[in-house]
Design an enzyme around this catalytic site. Structure first.
Site, short mmCIF file in Angstrom:
data_model
loop_
_atom_site.label_atom_id
_atom_site.label_comp_id
_atom_site.label_asym_id
_atom_site.label_seq_id
_atom_site.Cartn_x
_atom_site.Cartn_y
_atom_site.Cartn_z
N HIS A 282 0.83 -1.21 0.00
CA HIS A 282 0.00 0.00 0.00
C HIS A 282 0.86 1.25 0.00
CE1 HIS A 282 -4.04 1.75 0.66
NE2 HIS A 282 -3.36 2.74 1.21
N ASP B 183 0.21 5.47 -1.09
CA ASP B 183 -0.80 6.46 -1.48
C ASP B 183 -0.25 7.57 -2.37
OD1 ASP B 183 -3.52 5.98 -0.37
OD2 ASP B 183 -2.44 5.81 1.52
N GLU C 154 -9.15 1.46 -2.47
CA GLU C 154 -9.24 1.51 -1.01
C GLU C 154 -10.62 1.99 -0.57
OE1 GLU C 154 -6.50 2.85 2.80
OE2 GLU C 154 -6.26 3.91 0.90
N HIS D 1 -13.16 1.97 3.92
CA HIS D 1 -12.10 2.82 4.45
C HIS D 1 -12.50 3.15 5.89
CE1 HIS D 1 -9.39 6.45 4.69
NE2 HIS D 1 -8.57 5.48 4.33
N HIS E 11 -8.64 -1.85 7.35
CA HIS E 11 -9.67 -0.83 7.62
C HIS E 11 -11.02 -1.40 8.05
CE1 HIS E 11 -7.91 3.10 6.79
NE2 HIS E 11 -7.26 2.56 5.77
N HIS F 87 -2.35 -3.23 4.64
CA HIS F 87 -1.57 -2.37 5.55
C HIS F 87 -2.20 -2.37 6.93
CE1 HIS F 87 -4.62 0.23 3.82
NE2 HIS F 87 -4.26 1.30 4.51
N ASP G 294 2.24 2.07 3.81
CA ASP G 294 1.31 3.21 3.80
C ASP G 294 2.04 4.54 3.61
OD1 ASP G 294 -1.17 4.38 3.73
OD2 ASP G 294 -1.53 4.29 5.89
#
Length: 399
Positions: free
Chosen positions: A25, A27, A130, A157, A198, A219, A327
């Site tokens: 993961h 972003d 995500e 999420h 999540h 993650h 992350d």
């Protein structure tokens, strides 16, 4: 940070040359959206972006990253068709990066693609959506995302959706609704990995009850080591052996260090006491936050903090069922020694110093993640030989 000798770091880099990191993961696409409006000339990852981003090509190389799941995340306040459109924009951002950097980044849709990229010395680039809000309650949209290259979807999420409960929201449907279970089954049929980061523990268990393919946590770390709802309870980790899945430990300090969890709760309460939402980043709000941090210094996570999670996750789930999902560019703070994507050798060196074998580390960094994607592809071929796409709707199944 634990002092690492140069021999351990040399050994770590040698291992990563053969078995690079598959990171679950990153972003970067959202960071490029927020910081540059997707103008990749302004934030060119071929240049050193230290201070602006956690990620650039040189640091990916220095970190021994061989495959990256780029998150095509969109915020949960984007709903309906707006969420779908924003997800498509995120996918387009990844496509732009691949087109711009073909000698460094290789499009990967399959486990075989990942292995081919490794032999070519390129970084296999995959995508993960995500949050189930990205499909707007539509199995056809789910299939369209898969056709565009998305190879996992995190079911939620930070907020519940109509068919699945999030770890950081109040219980809604008790895990997965009937439509939520159909989403999992359709992900199995397409070959899209079910990502349980999540989600609420009830959702984790419901998905494991439903999925016939291995699941991932792209993650998430251990709840027994750090009691945060974003982390994985031991009873769920124990089920990964039978499922075949992989839990990819994250580096976010407020998820891995108990003191940071407690500090964050106090900082959030201080913001609310001053009349601000705890996520408010306006100048006035940040002054309040800065004053709190000056009077109450932020606890610092380290490489050792993350290694503690991996030690526990290996003990509970087994070495065949763990991985790494940093992350990066999705968190404001990172552990000491894992400041950006160049830091992975520090973690591998720490694990070597703790007695992890080269064979175990090869599974952690590369082999487990590749195996899981290959297994999902096998399951998909089998299901597709027996049935076609589901046309079920939320209204039909959850009425």
């Amino acid at each position: 940070m634990t002092s690492l000798d140069s021999a351990s770091l040399d050994d770590a880099r040698s291992l990563l040359a053969d078995f690079p990191v598959v990171d679950g993961h990153n972003d970067l696409p959202w960071a490029l959206r927020e910081k540059a409006g997707y103008d990749i000339d302004r934030l060119d990852i071929a240049a050193d972006q230290t201070g602006s981003l956690h990620t650039d090509i040189a640091r990916l190389r220095a970190g021994g990253v061989g495959a990256q799941f780029w998150s095509v995340y969109v915020r949960t306040d984007l709903t309906g068709d707006a969420a779908v459109s924003a997800t498509l924009e995120q996918i387009d951002c990844v496509e732009q990066l691949l087109a711009r950097h073909p000698s460094d980044l290789a499009r990967a849709l399959t486990a075989a693609d990942m292995e081919k990229a490794r032999t070519e010395g390129r970084i296999a680039s995959l995508m993960g959506a995500e949050g189930g809000h990205s499909i707007n309650n539509s199995l056809a949209t789910l299939r369209a995302l898969h056709a565009l290259g998305v190879r996992y979807m995190t079911l939620t999420h930070n907020d519940n959706i109509a068919w699945a409960d999030s770890a950081t929201d109040e219980p809604g449907v008790g895990g997965l609704s009937a439509f939520g279970r159909e989403v999992v089954r359709e992900m199995n049929r397409t070959g899209m990995l079910v990502d349980l980061s999540h989600v609420a523990a009830t959702t984790m268990r419901a998905a494991l009850d439903t999925s016939v393919a291995p699941v991932i946590f792209s993650h998430s770390s251990s709840r027994a080591v750090c009691d945060h709802p974003r982390n994985i309870p031991d009873d769920v980790l124990e089920r990964l052996s039978a499922n075949g899945g992989v839990a990819m430990a994250t580096f976010v300090p407020k998820f891995v260090l108990q003191a940071a969890v407690d500090w964050t709760a106090a900082a959030d309460e201080n913001m609310r006491a001053h009349g601000f939402h705890h996520l408010d980043t306006t100048p006035e709000a940040m002054k309040v936050h800065a004053a709190f941090e000056e009077s109450t210094p932020r606890p610092i996570a380290t490489v050792s903090t993350v290694a503690d999670h991996l030690d526990h996750m290996r003990e509970v789930a087994g070495v065949d069922h763990i991985g790494i999902g940093g992350d990066y560019d999705g968190t404001a703070f990172t552990p000491d020694g894992l400041d950006d994507v160049a830091g992975y050798p520090n973690l591998i060196a720490e694990l070597l110093d703790r007695g992890w074998s080269r064979a175990d580390l090869a599974k952690l960094t590369w082999q487990n993640a590749v195996r899981v994607l290959a297994a999902a592809e096998d399951v998909a071929r089998d299901i597709q030989s027996r049935r076609g796409p589901s046309v079920a709707t939320l209204e039909q199944l959850d009425a």
